[in-house]
Design a protein around this motif. Structure first.
Motif, PDB file in Angstrom:
ATOM      1  N   ALA A 139      61.671 -13.603 -56.330  1.00 15.08           N
ATOM      2  CA  ALA A 139      62.404 -12.564 -56.908  1.00 15.08           C
ATOM      3  C   ALA A 139      61.909 -11.310 -56.644  1.00 15.08           C
ATOM      4  O   ALA A 139      62.769 -10.273 -56.160  1.00 15.08           O
ATOM      5  N   ILE A 140      60.634 -11.106 -56.510  1.00 22.06           N
ATOM      6  CA  ILE A 140      59.812  -9.749 -56.302  1.00 22.06           C
ATOM      7  C   ILE A 140      60.176  -9.430 -54.729  1.00 22.06           C
ATOM      8  O   ILE A 140      60.471  -8.156 -54.277  1.00 22.06           O
ATOM      9  N   ALA A 141      59.987 -10.465 -53.895  1.00 13.79           N
ATOM     10  CA  ALA A 141      60.381 -10.235 -52.424  1.00 13.79           C
ATOM     11  C   ALA A 141      61.807  -9.719 -52.216  1.00 13.79           C
ATOM     12  O   ALA A 141      62.132  -8.585 -51.531  1.00 13.79           O
ATOM     13  N   VAL A 142      62.834 -10.162 -52.855  1.00 13.77           N
ATOM     14  CA  VAL A 142      64.262  -9.703 -52.713  1.00 13.77           C
ATOM     15  C   VAL A 142      64.330  -8.322 -53.394  1.00 13.77           C
ATOM     16  O   VAL A 142      65.130  -7.647 -52.687  1.00 13.77           O
ATOM     17  N   ALA A 143      63.571  -8.034 -54.460  1.00 13.09           N
ATOM     18  CA  ALA A 143      63.678  -6.727 -55.084  1.00 13.09           C
ATOM     19  C   ALA A 143      63.074  -5.669 -54.027  1.00 13.09           C
ATOM     20  O   ALA A 143      63.617  -4.715 -53.945  1.00 13.09           O
ATOM     21  N   ARG A 144      62.083  -6.118 -53.318  1.00 17.16           N
ATOM     22  CA  ARG A 144      61.478  -5.043 -52.178  1.00 17.16           C
ATOM     23  C   ARG A 144      62.593  -4.918 -51.195  1.00 17.16           C
ATOM     24  O   ARG A 144      62.718  -3.852 -50.592  1.00 17.16           O
ATOM     25  N   LEU A 145      63.072  -5.925 -50.878  1.00 17.94           N
ATOM     26  CA  LEU A 145      64.195  -5.736 -49.584  1.00 17.94           C
ATOM     27  C   LEU A 145      65.391  -5.117 -50.383  1.00 17.94           C
ATOM     28  O   LEU A 145      65.743  -4.095 -49.498  1.00 17.94           O
ATOM     29  N   LEU A 146      65.834  -5.024 -51.434  1.00 21.78           N
ATOM     30  CA  LEU A 146      66.760  -4.241 -52.018  1.00 21.78           C
ATOM     31  C   LEU A 146      66.429  -2.614 -51.862  1.00 21.78           C
ATOM     32  O   LEU A 146      66.875  -1.631 -51.495  1.00 21.78           O
ATOM     33  N   LYS A 147      64.977  -2.357 -52.510  1.00 23.64           N
ATOM     34  CA  LYS A 147      64.488  -1.239 -52.224  1.00 23.64           C
ATOM     35  C   LYS A 147      64.318  -0.597 -50.962  1.00 23.64           C
ATOM     36  O   LYS A 147      64.851   0.776 -50.673  1.00 23.64           O
ATOM     37  N   ALA A 148      63.970  -1.330 -50.072  1.00 22.22           N
ATOM     38  CA  ALA A 148      63.839  -0.812 -48.817  1.00 22.22           C
ATOM     39  C   ALA A 148      65.212  -0.633 -48.013  1.00 22.22           C
ATOM     40  O   ALA A 148      65.281   0.478 -47.261  1.00 22.22           O
ATOM     41  N   THR A 149      66.194  -1.290 -48.322  1.00 18.37           N
ATOM     42  CA  THR A 149      67.497  -1.037 -47.646  1.00 18.37           C
ATOM     43  C   THR A 149      68.334  -0.062 -48.369  1.00 18.37           C
ATOM     44  O   THR A 149      69.580   0.422 -47.723  1.00 18.37           O
ATOM     45  N   ARG A 150      67.731   0.762 -49.467  1.00 21.86           N
ATOM     46  CA  ARG A 150      68.549   1.843 -50.067  1.00 21.86           C
ATOM     47  C   ARG A 150      67.937   2.749 -49.060  1.00 21.86           C
ATOM     48  O   ARG A 150      68.796   3.782 -49.041  1.00 21.86           O
ATOM     49  N   GLN A 151      67.044   2.864 -48.373  1.00 18.41           N
ATOM     50  CA  GLN A 151      66.633   3.964 -47.445  1.00 18.41           C
ATOM     51  C   GLN A 151      67.333   3.832 -46.244  1.00 18.41           C
ATOM     52  O   GLN A 151      67.486   4.638 -45.400  1.00 18.41           O
ATOM     53  N   GLN A 152      67.528   2.626 -45.741  1.00 17.25           N
ATOM     54  CA  GLN A 152      67.776   2.365 -44.199  1.00 17.25           C
ATOM     55  C   GLN A 152      68.728   0.955 -44.461  1.00 17.25           C
ATOM     56  O   GLN A 152      68.057  -0.111 -44.711  1.00 17.25           O
ATOM     57  N   GLN A 153      69.810   1.027 -43.983  1.00 20.59           N
ATOM     58  CA  GLN A 153      70.906  -0.341 -43.954  1.00 20.59           C
ATOM     59  C   GLN A 153      70.321  -1.269 -42.753  1.00 20.59           C
ATOM     60  O   GLN A 153      69.856  -0.933 -41.620  1.00 20.59           O
ATOM     61  N   GLN A 154      70.455  -2.454 -43.072  1.00 19.47           N
ATOM     62  CA  GLN A 154      69.978  -3.282 -42.324  1.00 19.47           C
ATOM     63  C   GLN A 154      70.823  -4.553 -42.263  1.00 19.47           C
ATOM     64  O   GLN A 154      71.289  -5.125 -43.526  1.00 19.47           O
TER      65      GLN A 154
END
Length: 315
Positions: A139-154
């Motif tokens: 779940a932490i990894a998915v939360a990190r992904l969501l945070k990262a994609t706020r700055q750059q869409q993937q």
């Protein structure tokens, strides 16, 4: 680059701890084995000092250290069972063990790893053990992904999130696991094995941060996921699974198809790996490499196939 205060003082503590036991072989200075936001690890001679992740509490760590101390044939024993506090982080001390050599994958200790897991899973859990943290880490990894994609869409992130939503709530750390009695490692991979005494002692499991009670299939999930994604050769997967069964591991049936027991944890570990890969690539400003792309592609297939698909979700 000037070392940060935690690393500087952790190095000093490792040296002090090593010499407190009269170490006879002392290299000049210390080696930094890891320096990440979730763990800083320093070696001096035969002693390793580890600063655990921020937010780790004594209440969480103490029963895990006690369990490691009671299981010398399975887990590497800590040098003491009481962590110390350093710059707001809990620090523990361990004997040095020789890790798996990443340059020689053919010598990977799949059978010892599986046997140690089976023995761990069959060991009665102490009554005060917290839950195994595997689903929390996913779940932490998915939360990190969501945070990262706020700055750059993937676009790859959409496949990972779809695969995440196919998992049952327990695998997303939204509800408790049904197994509250089986002792699990929680984050098994080849980096969690060392030979102690170094360099050719027996293999032992290390890293107790995720140790706890829960679903034992989670500990088999990373090699199962690698196999399903085509990243682990079938013969290596067979070695690992065969050794686990030979040691009477309870996570899978003694014979027959193991995949019904492994499918959900393997999917969860694939999502975790893919989420971390995309987040790291965004943060580093680079494209995904071939291995990372293979895991993301597996998530894409997972999002369009039913979880009950047997013998590997990515096949």
């Amino acid at each position: 680059m000037t070392p940060h205060p935690l690393l500087t003082e952790l190095t000093l503590r490792a040296r002090t701890e090593a010499h407190s036991r009269g170490s006879s072989a002392c290299p000049c200075g210390a080696a930094t084995l890891a320096d990440r936001p979730d763990a800083t690890v320093v070696r001096h001679a035969d002693t390793v000092a580890k600063a655990h992740a921020p937010g780790t509490t004594t209440a969480d760590l103490a029963p895990r250290l006690a369990a490691a101390d009671r299981l010398p044939g399975i887990l590497l024993n800590p040098l003491n069972r009481t962590p110390v506090e350093l710059h707001g982080r809990l620090v523990t001390f361990w004997p040095y063990g020789d890790p798996v050599d990443p340059e020689h994958p053919d010598a990977a200790p799949w059978e010892p790893a599986a046997t140690l897991l089976a023995h761990l899973h069959r060991t009665p859990a102490p009554p005060d053990m917290p839950p195994m943290r595997g689903p929390v880490k996913a779940a932490i990894a998915v939360a990190r992904l969501l945070k990262a994609t706020r700055q750059q869409q993937q676009s790859a992130a959409a496949s990972v999130l779809r695969a995440w939503l196919t998992l049952p709530p327990w695998a997303r750390a939204e509800t408790p696991m049904s197994d509250t009695a089986t002792l699990c490692h929680g984050d098994l991979h080849l980096g969690q094995l060392v030979r102690h005494p170094a360099p050719d002692g027996p293999w032992r499991l290390i890293d107790v941060d995720d140790l706890g009670v829960g679903e034992p299939a989670w500990d088999l999930a990373r090699p199962a996921a690698w196999y399903a994604c085509g990243l682990l050769p079938p013969e290596d997967w067979s070695r690992f699974l065969g050794a686990y069964r030979a040691a009477d591991g309870p996570a899978v049936p003694a014979d027959g198809d193991p995949w019904p027991a492994l499918d959900v944890p393997a999917r969860a570990l694939t999502v975790q790996t893919a989420a971390r890969a995309i987040a790291k690539a965004i943060e580093a400003g680079r494209p995904l490499d071939d291995v990372e792309r293979a895991v993301v592609d597996a998530c894409d297939r997972m999002g369009s196939t039913p979880p009950e698909l047997a013998d590997g979700f990515a096949k």
